[in-house]
Scaffold this motif. Structure first.
Motif, PDB file in Angstrom:
ATOM      1  N   ARG A  86      -3.972   9.863  -0.001  1.00 39.20           N
ATOM      2  CA  ARG A  86      -2.845  10.794   0.064  1.00 39.20           C
ATOM      3  C   ARG A  86      -3.036  11.826   1.183  1.00 39.20           C
ATOM      4  O   ARG A  86      -2.064  12.268   1.805  1.00 39.20           O
ATOM      5  N   ILE A  87      -4.280  12.236   1.421  1.00 38.50           N
ATOM      6  CA  ILE A  87      -4.555  13.152   2.546  1.00 38.50           C
ATOM      7  C   ILE A  87      -4.143  12.469   3.854  1.00 38.50           C
ATOM      8  O   ILE A  87      -3.478  13.065   4.718  1.00 38.50           O
ATOM      9  N   PHE A  88      -4.528  11.178   3.989  1.00 34.85           N
ATOM     10  CA  PHE A  88      -4.154  10.432   5.197  1.00 34.85           C
ATOM     11  C   PHE A  88      -2.638  10.280   5.290  1.00 34.85           C
ATOM     12  O   PHE A  88      -2.055  10.453   6.365  1.00 34.85           O
ATOM     13  N   PHE A  89      -1.994   9.982   4.139  1.00 37.14           N
ATOM     14  CA  PHE A  89      -0.537   9.811   4.129  1.00 37.14           C
ATOM     15  C   PHE A  89       0.156  11.082   4.613  1.00 37.14           C
ATOM     16  O   PHE A  89       1.098  11.035   5.404  1.00 37.14           O
ATOM     17  N   ARG A  90      -0.330  12.230   4.159  1.00 37.67           N
ATOM     18  CA  ARG A  90       0.293  13.503   4.548  1.00 37.67           C
ATOM     19  C   ARG A  90       0.079  13.778   6.037  1.00 37.67           C
ATOM     20  O   ARG A  90       0.956  14.314   6.718  1.00 37.67           O
ATOM     21  N   THR A  91      -1.103  13.400   6.548  1.00 34.30           N
ATOM     22  CA  THR A  91      -1.388  13.545   7.985  1.00 34.30           C
ATOM     23  C   THR A  91      -0.402  12.714   8.796  1.00 34.30           C
ATOM     24  O   THR A  91       0.170  13.187   9.780  1.00 34.30           O
ATOM     25  N   LEU A  92      -0.216  11.463   8.353  1.00 38.95           N
ATOM     26  CA  LEU A  92       0.679  10.564   9.080  1.00 38.95           C
ATOM     27  C   LEU A  92       2.138  11.000   8.951  1.00 38.95           C
ATOM     28  O   LEU A  92       2.909  10.876   9.899  1.00 38.95           O
ATOM     29  N   ARG A  93       2.503  11.540   7.782  1.00 42.00           N
ATOM     30  CA  ARG A  93       3.885  11.979   7.562  1.00 42.00           C
ATOM     31  C   ARG A  93       4.301  13.029   8.596  1.00 42.00           C
ATOM     32  O   ARG A  93       5.453  13.083   9.015  1.00 42.00           O
ATOM     33  N   GLY A  94       3.339  13.853   9.027  1.00 45.09           N
ATOM     34  CA  GLY A  94       3.630  14.863  10.041  1.00 45.09           C
ATOM     35  C   GLY A  94       3.934  14.278  11.410  1.00 45.09           C
ATOM     36  O   GLY A  94       4.432  14.977  12.296  1.00 45.09           O
ATOM     37  N   MET A  95       3.622  12.980  11.609  1.00 45.23           N
ATOM     38  CA  MET A  95       3.862  12.311  12.893  1.00 45.23           C
ATOM     39  C   MET A  95       5.144  11.477  12.867  1.00 45.23           C
ATOM     40  O   MET A  95       5.450  10.767  13.816  1.00 45.23           O
TER      41      MET A  95
END
Length: 198
Positions: A86-95
């Motif tokens: 989920r941390i990775f998902f949130r990072t990617l969501r910002g892109m």
């Protein structure tokens, strides 16, 4: 009446990426571009992903992020995910422009997992050379595992995941030994057929 035939539906092959030893930000940027272009991407072993900078520094940064909350009603967000996937998902969501239909549809094409769950443990897993730690992080520079960071800020399933991964690796090793025997037998059979023709 419109008789024009509908455009053919493009079948998209799902790409399974093993996130182990990839730099988180670089991997996120590559995957974001792919899902926006229509690819379906599945990421496994997100807990083995690397983040540049030592664990103490990254933990301090994440704790600052944890303090960000809505003043009057914190249950409305922002939401602080603890699981590595989920941390990775949130990072990617910002892109990704996730508030548009195009961005929301792109995020639907992404799946992130901690460990390697059932359907993907028997599928060929890819790497992303542009994001590999061995190629991108300079020698001697500090880094930490995303799983260690998540465990230090409240993720409670690290031990369970290690047990499951140990079991999966035993099964995988047995499968690989059996596969090597089959490949050797096949090569031997092909050689005998070729010798018979000559």
């Amino acid at each position: 009446m419109n008789t024009a035939s509908a455009a053919p539906v493009k079948m998209v092959k799902t790409v399974v990426v093993d996130a182990r030893a990839h730099m988180m930000g670089r991997l996120a940027s590559v995957v974001a571009k792919q899902i926006l272009n229509g690819s379906q991407v599945v990421l496994v072993r997100c807990e083995e992903m690397s983040v540049s900078g030592g664990l103490v520094r990254q933990k301090a940064k994440y704790e600052r992020f944890l303090r960000k909350a809505m003043n009057t009603n914190p249950t409305r967000g922002p939401f602080h995910f603890r699981a590595p996937s989920r941390i990775f998902f949130r990072t990617l969501r910002g892109m990704v422009p996730h508030k548009t239909k195009r961005g929301a549809a792109a995020l639907e094409r992404l799946k992130c997992f901690d460990g390697v769950p059932a359907p993907y443990d028997k599928v060929k897993r890819m790497v992303v050379p542009d994001a590999l730690q061995s190629l991108r992080l300079q020698t001697g520079h500090r880094f930490c595992k995303l799983g260690d960071l998540a465990a230090s800020v409240g993720w409670n399933h690290s031990a369970t995941l290690k047990e499951l991964e140990a079991k999966r690796k035993i099964k995988s090793a047995a499968f690989y030994v059996a596969k090597k025997k089959l490949v050797a037998l096949r090569a031997k059979a092909v050689a005998q057929v070729e010798a018979g023709k000559a």
